[in-house]
Design an enzyme around this catalytic site. Structure first.
Site, PDB file in Angstrom:
ATOM      1  N   ASP A 126       5.191   0.688  11.989  1.00  0.00           N
ATOM      2  CA  ASP A 126       3.942   0.059  11.516  1.00  0.00           C
ATOM      3  C   ASP A 126       3.807  -1.396  11.959  1.00  0.00           C
ATOM      4  O   ASP A 126       2.791  -2.029  11.665  1.00  0.00           O
ATOM      5  CB  ASP A 126       3.867   0.110   9.982  1.00  0.00           C
ATOM      6  CG  ASP A 126       3.717   1.533   9.501  1.00  0.00           C
ATOM      7  OD1 ASP A 126       3.892   1.773   8.290  1.00  0.00           O
ATOM      8  OD2 ASP A 126       3.457   2.422  10.340  1.00  0.00           O
ATOM      9  N   ARG A 150       0.703  14.530  12.606  1.00  0.00           N
ATOM     10  CA  ARG A 150       1.032  14.305  11.187  1.00  0.00           C
ATOM     11  C   ARG A 150       1.249  15.642  10.441  1.00  0.00           C
ATOM     12  O   ARG A 150       0.560  15.951   9.485  1.00  0.00           O
ATOM     13  CB  ARG A 150      -0.048  13.486  10.483  1.00  0.00           C
ATOM     14  CG  ARG A 150      -0.521  12.247  11.190  1.00  0.00           C
ATOM     15  CD  ARG A 150       0.518  11.161  11.380  1.00  0.00           C
ATOM     16  NE  ARG A 150       1.025  10.561  10.178  1.00  0.00           N
ATOM     17  CZ  ARG A 150       0.470   9.518   9.567  1.00  0.00           C
ATOM     18  NH1 ARG A 150      -0.621   9.004  10.059  1.00  0.00           N
ATOM     19  NH2 ARG A 150       0.991   9.014   8.470  1.00  0.00           N
ATOM     20  N   PRO A 151       2.146  16.494  10.919  1.00  0.00           N
ATOM     21  CA  PRO A 151       2.378  17.778  10.233  1.00  0.00           C
ATOM     22  C   PRO A 151       2.975  17.570   8.832  1.00  0.00           C
ATOM     23  O   PRO A 151       3.444  16.462   8.514  1.00  0.00           O
ATOM     24  CB  PRO A 151       3.379  18.474  11.141  1.00  0.00           C
ATOM     25  CG  PRO A 151       4.078  17.386  11.852  1.00  0.00           C
ATOM     26  CD  PRO A 151       3.077  16.279  12.013  1.00  0.00           C
ATOM     27  N   ILE A 152       2.960  18.620   8.001  1.00  0.00           N
ATOM     28  CA  ILE A 152       3.582  18.519   6.670  1.00  0.00           C
ATOM     29  C   ILE A 152       4.624  19.620   6.472  1.00  0.00           C
ATOM     30  O   ILE A 152       4.974  19.974   5.346  1.00  0.00           O
ATOM     31  CB  ILE A 152       2.528  18.574   5.541  1.00  0.00           C
ATOM     32  CG1 ILE A 152       1.715  19.863   5.612  1.00  0.00           C
ATOM     33  CG2 ILE A 152       1.622  17.364   5.565  1.00  0.00           C
ATOM     34  CD1 ILE A 152       0.889  20.111   4.343  1.00  0.00           C
ATOM     35  N   LYS A 201       0.862  -1.207   0.000  1.00  0.00           N
ATOM     36  CA  LYS A 201       0.000   0.000   0.000  1.00  0.00           C
ATOM     37  C   LYS A 201       0.889   1.245   0.000  1.00  0.00           C
ATOM     38  O   LYS A 201       0.670   2.173  -0.790  1.00  0.00           O
ATOM     39  CB  LYS A 201      -0.880   0.004   1.238  1.00  0.00           C
ATOM     40  CG  LYS A 201      -1.431   1.364   1.625  1.00  0.00           C
ATOM     41  CD  LYS A 201      -2.298   1.342   2.841  1.00  0.00           C
ATOM     42  CE  LYS A 201      -1.557   1.522   4.125  1.00  0.00           C
ATOM     43  NZ  LYS A 201      -1.295   2.923   4.526  1.00  0.00           N
ATOM     44  N   ASN A 202       1.924   1.239   0.836  1.00  0.00           N
ATOM     45  CA  ASN A 202       2.718   2.465   1.017  1.00  0.00           C
ATOM     46  C   ASN A 202       3.691   2.725  -0.125  1.00  0.00           C
ATOM     47  O   ASN A 202       4.278   3.808  -0.195  1.00  0.00           O
ATOM     48  CB  ASN A 202       3.434   2.432   2.367  1.00  0.00           C
ATOM     49  CG  ASN A 202       2.426   2.569   3.513  1.00  0.00           C
ATOM     50  OD1 ASN A 202       1.257   2.842   3.271  1.00  0.00           O
ATOM     51  ND2 ASN A 202       2.880   2.351   4.727  1.00  0.00           N
ATOM     52  N   ARG A 239      -4.557  10.605   4.663  1.00  0.00           N
ATOM     53  CA  ARG A 239      -3.262  11.248   4.875  1.00  0.00           C
ATOM     54  C   ARG A 239      -2.360  11.020   3.673  1.00  0.00           C
ATOM     55  O   ARG A 239      -1.662  11.912   3.220  1.00  0.00           O
ATOM     56  CB  ARG A 239      -2.654  10.639   6.133  1.00  0.00           C
ATOM     57  CG  ARG A 239      -1.172  10.742   6.232  1.00  0.00           C
ATOM     58  CD  ARG A 239      -0.724  11.880   7.007  1.00  0.00           C
ATOM     59  NE  ARG A 239       0.688  12.128   6.732  1.00  0.00           N
ATOM     60  CZ  ARG A 239       1.260  13.289   7.006  1.00  0.00           C
ATOM     61  NH1 ARG A 239       0.569  14.238   7.558  1.00  0.00           N
ATOM     62  NH2 ARG A 239       2.538  13.488   6.746  1.00  0.00           N
ATOM     63  N   LEU A 272       7.755  19.621   6.703  1.00  0.00           N
ATOM     64  CA  LEU A 272       8.955  19.232   5.945  1.00  0.00           C
ATOM     65  C   LEU A 272       8.646  19.148   4.444  1.00  0.00           C
ATOM     66  O   LEU A 272       9.469  19.517   3.604  1.00  0.00           O
ATOM     67  CB  LEU A 272       9.508  17.908   6.472  1.00  0.00           C
ATOM     68  CG  LEU A 272       9.969  17.954   7.933  1.00  0.00           C
ATOM     69  CD1 LEU A 272      10.301  16.557   8.452  1.00  0.00           C
ATOM     70  CD2 LEU A 272      11.164  18.884   8.110  1.00  0.00           C
TER      71      LEU A 272
HETATM   72  C1  EPZ Z   1       4.489   6.913   6.052  1.00  0.00           C
HETATM   73  O1  EPZ Z   1       3.727   7.973   6.578  1.00  0.00           O
HETATM   74  C2  EPZ Z   1       3.566   5.695   6.064  1.00  0.00           C
HETATM   75  N1  EPZ Z   1       2.378   5.973   5.260  1.00  0.00           N
HETATM   76  C3  EPZ Z   1       3.141   5.375   7.509  1.00  0.00           C
HETATM   77  O2  EPZ Z   1       2.381   4.169   7.454  1.00  0.00           O
HETATM   78  C4  EPZ Z   1       4.393   5.122   8.337  1.00  0.00           C
HETATM   79  O3  EPZ Z   1       4.014   4.886   9.670  1.00  0.00           O
HETATM   80  C5  EPZ Z   1       5.303   6.361   8.262  1.00  0.00           C
HETATM   81  O4  EPZ Z   1       5.624   6.639   6.888  1.00  0.00           O
HETATM   82  C6  EPZ Z   1       6.595   6.166   9.037  1.00  0.00           C
HETATM   83  O5  EPZ Z   1       7.266   5.042   8.535  1.00  0.00           O
HETATM   84  C7  EPZ Z   1       2.459   5.915   3.912  1.00  0.00           C
HETATM   85  O6  EPZ Z   1       3.509   5.681   3.351  1.00  0.00           O
HETATM   86  C8  EPZ Z   1       1.183   6.165   3.161  1.00  0.00           C
HETATM   87  P1  EPZ Z   1       6.507  10.354   8.025  1.00  0.00           P
HETATM   88  P2  EPZ Z   1       4.308   9.483   6.505  1.00  0.00           P
HETATM   89  O7  EPZ Z   1       6.390  11.645   7.283  1.00  0.00           O
HETATM   90  O8  EPZ Z   1       5.225   9.635   5.357  1.00  0.00           O
HETATM   91  C9  EPZ Z   1       7.002  13.603  11.377  1.00  0.00           C
HETATM   92  C10 EPZ Z   1       0.573   2.759   7.860  1.00  0.00           C
HETATM   93  O9  EPZ Z   1       0.200   2.234   8.918  1.00  0.00           O
HETATM   94  N2  EPZ Z   1       6.845  14.588  10.300  1.00  0.00           N
HETATM   95  O10 EPZ Z   1       7.653   9.449   7.692  1.00  0.00           O
HETATM   96  O11 EPZ Z   1       3.152  10.403   6.630  1.00  0.00           O
HETATM   97  C11 EPZ Z   1       5.730  12.826  11.621  1.00  0.00           C
HETATM   98  O12 EPZ Z   1       4.871  13.562  12.496  1.00  0.00           O
HETATM   99  C12 EPZ Z   1       1.009   4.206   7.871  1.00  0.00           C
HETATM  100  O13 EPZ Z   1       0.666   2.185   6.751  1.00  0.00           O
HETATM  101  C13 EPZ Z   1       7.058  15.929  10.569  1.00  0.00           C
HETATM  102  O14 EPZ Z   1       7.374  16.307  11.688  1.00  0.00           O
HETATM  103  O15 EPZ Z   1       5.151   9.542   7.849  1.00  0.00           O
HETATM  104  C14 EPZ Z   1       6.246  11.568  12.263  1.00  0.00           C
HETATM  105  O16 EPZ Z   1       6.493  11.805  13.626  1.00  0.00           O
HETATM  106  C15 EPZ Z   1       0.804   4.862   9.231  1.00  0.00           C
HETATM  107  N3  EPZ Z   1       6.905  16.836   9.557  1.00  0.00           N
HETATM  108  C16 EPZ Z   1       7.583  11.341  11.544  1.00  0.00           C
HETATM  109  O17 EPZ Z   1       7.937  12.605  10.975  1.00  0.00           O
HETATM  110  C17 EPZ Z   1       6.565  16.450   8.290  1.00  0.00           C
HETATM  111  O18 EPZ Z   1       6.455  17.325   7.392  1.00  0.00           O
HETATM  112  C18 EPZ Z   1       7.536  10.307  10.431  1.00  0.00           C
HETATM  113  O19 EPZ Z   1       6.467  10.661   9.588  1.00  0.00           O
HETATM  114  C19 EPZ Z   1       6.344  15.077   8.024  1.00  0.00           C
HETATM  115  C20 EPZ Z   1       6.508  14.159   9.041  1.00  0.00           C
END
Ligand code: EPZ
Length: 420
Positions: free
Chosen positions: A306, A120-122, A22-23, A91, A124
């Site tokens: 995950d 889940r901020p964006i 999925k991811n 998301r 970055l």
């Molecule tokens: C991906 O989410 C996955 N989803 C998530 O899987 C997975 O848990 C996550 O990566 C971490 O491995 C998909 O790929 C669709 P991140 P993503 O940005 O990219 C912080 C599942 O169960 N952060 O790597 O959204 C954030 O808050 C899902 O399949 C910022 O601070 O996660 C978190 O603490 C759940 N600023 C950390 O980074 C940002 O701009 C990692 O988040 C972005 C993220």
């Protein structure tokens, strides 16, 4: 709403086919927006999240079909404006922003809501877009990114919890059509990022370093259509490895990639679960008495967040104290209170859960709260004595393809019922 009704105590035995990831599929489907030529993406799991992404791409004007695991996307013309309601609900839809910005020099998407596991901020993602020359405006729940021109740049994309997976995907996609060279430092190393880079390269992008913390993208004028088969879902595979151990069964996983599961296999080995290769397949079964272990979730290639909930369900069965520390998300312990309803003895201490394992679990009605927490409750229900009803199973259907069917084929007594 639907529930799973599980009668526990049956050791899982047999072979399970692991679906596409999925991811990996979600950003790859979004990447098809980068070209006006048709793309064919195979081994896409049939889930509510992937079906949602089809709807989002269609709302942007792309022609999309999804049959027997194959998605075709033809984004001859695209609008830069995604349907607020659709994007807000998933998301993963944030990963349309990079392709829209690259293709149209503008993207207007709703701020993806946080979810039960964290804010889940964006920030970055937006930092990356600005580094490429985009102007960002946040207004009325929308992000407006516009750029007269996208130019390559060197940027550091690490955040408070380390790299960002979809942030890396978004900036990498935007950079494929930027003028010049972009270097992303502290890039996410997940296999799903590598799979996306492989697809973008097949489209004519120039990318090196995917899978390492430094990814270099040299912008090109145009990308063409491509075909791609998505990698197997390592999180689904880990879930079935753990379910085999939790039920004291023996399960053969067909299509899983051991090289994407090293941290999980290593931790399972330490806990006394034997995971071996049989030809191209992986076989999981208990290698004797299970032992408590300590786990800390980390960015790839560390132990995946995950798989944290699923491991907690297993360790609740193992006599002794196991400590699970969640370092990626700020509140990913929603499954603890529900596991306690099945008899698990778990205490939360800040970012850690102290699992006092060994008490036998007994079935009860429980509530799913997020995708992986639901998987943990199913695993616990399969191991518990008596009947467990896992309610709000729509959470699970977001990320697991036909999980009840796959478990039934392994001998589990599980059926999908309307919640009373
Ligand atoms: C991906 O989410 C996955 N989803 C998530 O899987 C997975 O848990 C996550 O990566 C971490 O491995 C998909 O790929 C669709 P991140 P993503 O940005 O990219 C912080 C599942 O169960 N952060 O790597 O959204 C954030 O808050 C899902 O399949 C910022 O601070 O996660 C978190 O603490 C759940 N600023 C950390 O980074 C940002 O701009 C990692 O988040 C972005 C993220």
């Amino acid at each position: 709403m639907e529930s799973f009704l599980i009668k526990g105590g049956v050791p899982l035995r047999g072979t399970v086919e692991i679906s596409g990831s999925k991811n990996a599929a979600l950003p790859i489907m979004a990447a098809a927006l980068l070209t006006d030529e048709p793309c064919v993406i195979r081994r896409v799991p049939d889930l509510s999240d992937t079906r949602f992404m089809v709807q989002i791409l269609q709302s942007l004007g792309a022609e999309v079909t999804f049959e027997n695991g194959t998605v075709t996307v033809h984004a001859k013309k695209v609008r830069g404006y995604a349907d607020y309601e659709l994007v807000r609900k998933m998301r993963g839809s944030i990963c349309i922003a990079g392709p829209l910005l690259a293709r149209l020099r503008k993207a207007r998407i709703s701020l993806p809501g946080g979810c039960i596991i964290g804010a889940r901020p964006i920030n970055l993602h937006l930092k990356g877009f600005e580094a490429l020359g985009a102007k960002i405006k946040i207004e009325g729940g929308y992000v407006d990114a516009t750029a007269k021109k996208l130019s390559g740049s060197s940027l550091f994309l690490g955040g408070r919890a380390g790299p960002t997976v979809l942030g890396t995907a978004n900036v990498m996609m935007a950079a494929t059509l930027a003028a010049g060279v972009t270097v992303i430092e502290s890039a996410a190393c997940e296999p799903e990022v590598v799979d996306l880079a492989d697809f973008l390269t097949a489209m004519g992008a120039k990318i090196s370093g995917a899978g390492s913390p430094t990814i270099t993208i040299t912008g090109v004028k145009k990308l063409h259509g491509a075909e791609h088969e998505v990698i197997p879902d390592r999180i689904e595979a880990a879930t079935f490895l753990i379910a085999a151990a939790a039920t004291n069964g023996e399960v053969v996983l067909r299509g899983a990639r051991a090289d994407h599961l090293r941290a999980v296999i290593d931790k399972l080995d330490e806990a006394g679960v034997s995971v071996t290769r049989r030809g191209k397949n992986l076989v999981a079964r208990r290698g004797g008495k299970l032992k408590p272990v300590d786990i800390t979730t980390l960015p790839y290639a560390g132990f995946p967040t995950d798989v944290q909930a699923q491991m907690m369900a297993l360790l609740a069965l193992v006599p002794g104290i196991s400590i699970i520390t969640e370092r990626i998300f700020e509140s990913r312990f929603m499954h603890v209170s529900e596991l306690a309803r099945l008899g698990a003895d778990i205490e939360i201490e800040g970012p850690s859960a102290i699992v006092k394992g060994g008490r036998p679990l007994s079935g009860a009605p429980v509530m799913a709260s997020d995708l992986r927490a639901s998987a943990a409750l199913v695993i616990a229900g399969l191991a518990a004595k008596g009947a467990t009803q896992v309610n709000r199973i729509y959470h699970l259907d977001r990320g697991y393809e036909r999980m009840d069917e796959k478990l039934r084929k392994l001998g589990a007594r599980i059926e999908r019922v309307e919640e009373k």
